[in-house]
Design an enzyme around this catalytic site. Structure first.
Site, PDB file in Angstrom:
ATOM      1  N   TYR A  24      17.386  29.656   6.393  1.00 32.41           N
ATOM      2  CA  TYR A  24      16.553  30.277   6.985  1.00 32.41           C
ATOM      3  C   TYR A  24      16.307  30.530   8.583  1.00 32.41           C
ATOM      4  CZ  TYR A  24      14.217  29.699   2.265  1.00 32.41           C
ATOM      5  OH  TYR A  24      14.099  29.727   0.930  1.00 32.41           O
ATOM      6  N   ARG A  57     -10.649   0.645  15.300  1.00 32.60           N
ATOM      7  CA  ARG A  57     -10.719   1.449  14.041  1.00 32.60           C
ATOM      8  C   ARG A  57     -11.387   1.092  12.962  1.00 32.60           C
ATOM      9  NH1 ARG A  57      -4.667   2.035  11.247  1.00 32.60           N
ATOM     10  NH2 ARG A  57      -5.177  -0.259  10.544  1.00 32.60           N
ATOM     11  N   LYS A  67       0.933  -1.146   0.135  1.00 31.11           N
ATOM     12  CA  LYS A  67       0.154  -0.048  -0.168  1.00 31.11           C
ATOM     13  C   LYS A  67       1.168   1.268  -0.257  1.00 31.11           C
ATOM     14  CE  LYS A  67      -0.300  -0.509   4.884  1.00 31.11           C
ATOM     15  NZ  LYS A  67      -1.069  -0.865   6.039  1.00 31.11           N
ATOM     16  N   MET A  69      13.373  23.563   1.137  1.00 30.38           N
ATOM     17  CA  MET A  69      12.639  22.869   0.091  1.00 30.38           C
ATOM     18  C   MET A  69      13.716  22.150  -0.904  1.00 30.38           C
ATOM     19  SD  MET A  69       9.549  23.845  -2.525  1.00 30.38           S
ATOM     20  CE  MET A  69       8.950  24.551  -1.422  1.00 30.38           C
TER      21      MET A  69
HETATM   22  C1  LIG Z   1      -0.330  -1.746   6.695  1.00 27.60           C
HETATM   23  C2  LIG Z   1      -0.925  -2.885   7.339  1.00 27.60           C
HETATM   24  C3  LIG Z   1      -0.063  -4.235   7.799  1.00 27.60           C
HETATM   25  C4  LIG Z   1       1.168  -3.972   8.048  1.00 27.60           C
HETATM   26  O1  LIG Z   1       1.783  -3.492   8.709  1.00 27.60           O
HETATM   27  P1  LIG Z   1       3.509  -3.428   9.354  1.00 27.60           P
HETATM   28  O2  LIG Z   1       3.308  -2.910  10.440  1.00 27.60           O
HETATM   29  O3  LIG Z   1       3.881  -2.374   8.196  1.00 27.60           O
HETATM   30  O4  LIG Z   1       4.108  -4.635   8.995  1.00 27.60           O
HETATM   31  C5  LIG Z   1      -0.748  -5.191   8.207  1.00 27.60           C
HETATM   32  N1  LIG Z   1      -2.272  -5.084   8.254  1.00 27.60           N
HETATM   33  C6  LIG Z   1      -2.957  -4.044   7.907  1.00 27.60           C
HETATM   34  C7  LIG Z   1      -4.396  -4.150   8.039  1.00 27.60           C
HETATM   35  C8  LIG Z   1      -2.441  -2.881   7.719  1.00 27.60           C
HETATM   36  O5  LIG Z   1      -3.221  -1.848   7.188  1.00 27.60           O
END
Ligand SMILES: *Cc1c(COP(=O)(O)O)cnc(C)c1O
Length: 371
Positions: free
Chosen positions: A265, A137, A35, A316
């Site tokens: 800056y 969540r 992701k 930047m």
């Molecule tokens: C992102 C995520 C993971 C992976 O988590 P890590 O801590 O990066 O290993 C696993 N399950 C869900 C539902 C996630 O959103």
């Protein structure tokens, strides 16, 4: 060309995946979480290093499509799971069309799944039923998870009961044992009723390493694949994980300062003695954090290793380092994070975690891979 690069080590990805796989029993499968553009590393560069995973996990439909297309370029097929499920009825039809596995965490998604069922041999025919074990969540409470499971099974689906840890990075946190117990109880209840139509998936990277008794049928590894630590008290290298991303730049200007002269800056840093400053062709526009306290960069030159302090405000497009008295010059390569200086260390200087710094790298650094 401006020499600011993000280099992805594909064999380190494969080896980190191996670190996780060696901890699993033979009937546990592993989903590689890609992701957010593979945690900022780049899906096209990373999928190739993770082909020994059993599936890929993404957060959005578009991310799923990109993984699918990348796999097609590599002449392979991998199952894809949308870990938040779909966001509309149309998207559900799209998920069926592409054979994406989907989380169902709410009644709306349940309705969409009941109204349109995929072919029984489709990967979409397995629903990743989200059960809230205490993170609060996403997901159904126990009663509604059991109810939803019954509805889905009756509609011809198979189920992976799915939940997520709130505190897996802290092995001894009491909520871990509580979440595992809730998960175990509900999974057992479902299995006794529906047998092998029910599987379970609970662990992220930290969970895989900390809770070997809770791996169940699928684990979901993310940060550890990218060589970041999933734990609060252990570094990635202590866990046998290798660096995947090297974020590097170059010194392209230097200055001599008198005592009392300022840098950058806001005049945030003032030389307390005659000093020499190096200017790097990288800044927060590339993804280096703007606010850091006590940060250093790594320079390796003539087999010598230098940890050089960052001085003044990160801008930047540029940032400055204090090279007073060091044999360092224009053209030298500077590592912002990578082998020898973990992104997790930079994250601590920026009061955040490696996950965020990886994700916040921008499109501007030139991304490339090494095998
Ligand atoms: C992102 C995520 C993971 C992976 O988590 P890590 O801590 O990066 O290993 C696993 N399950 C869900 C539902 C996630 O959103």
């Amino acid at each position: 060309m401006r020499q600011t690069h993000i280099t992805i080590n594909q064999s380190a990805l494969a080896r980190n995946l191996g670190v996780f796989k060696r901890q699993l029993s033979t009937n546990t499968r592993i989903m590689a979480m890609v992701k957010a553009n593979a945690y900022g590393h780049g899906v096209p560069l990373c999928v190739a290093g993770l082909l020994q995973a059993d599936a890929f996990g993404v957060a959005t439909f578009d991310e799923g499509l990109e993984v699918r297309h990348t796999c097609q370029h590599l002449n392979t097929h991998k199952d894809v799971v949308l870990i938040e499920g779909v966001f509309s009825a149309d998207e559900w039809l799209g998920a069926i069309k592409h054979g994406f596995g989907c989380v169902v965490h709410c009644n709306k998604q349940l309705d969409w799944a009941i109204k349109n069922t995929p072919p029984t041999d489709s990967f979409s025919n397995t629903i990743w039923l989200k059960y809230n074990t205490g993170m609060n969540r996403l997901g159904f409470d126990q009663a509604n998870a059991l109810k939803s499971a019954k509805i889905l099974i009756n509609a011809g689906y198979r189920i992976v009961l799915t939940s997520h840890f709130a505190c897996a990075d802290d092995k001894n946190h009491p909520s871990n044992a509580m979440q595992i117990k809730h998960f175990h109880d509900t999974l057992s209840a479902l299995k006794s009723q529906y047998g092998n139509k029910i599987q379970g998936s609970l662990c992220n990277s930290a969970g895989i390493m900390n809770f070997a008794h809770a791996h169940y049928d699928w684990v979901r590894a993310g940060i550890g694949l990218y060589g970041g630590t999933p734990m609060t008290d252990k570094s990635a290298s202590e866990l046998g994980l290798q660096t995947v991303m090297t974020f590097s730049s170059q010194i392209f200007a230097t200055h001599h300062l008198c005592a009392g002269e300022q840098v950058g800056y806001g005049g945030l840093w003032v030389a307390d003695k005659p000093s020499r400053i190096g200017v790097l062709a990288v800044g927060y526009g590339d993804g280096y954090p703007r606010v850091v306290v006590g940060a250093k960069v790594l320079i390796i030159k003539n087999q010598q290793t230098y940890f050089v302090p960052v001085v003044g405000r990160v801008a930047m497009d540029m940032m400055m380092i204090d090279i007073t008295g060091l044999p360092i010059d224009i053209g030298d390569t500077v590592i912002l994070w990578g082998d020898g200086l973990a992104c997790d260390e930079v994250a601590a200087w920026a009061n955040t975690i490696g996950y965020e710094l990886f994700c916040k790298t921008t499109k501007r650094p030139n991304r490339r891979f090494v095998l």
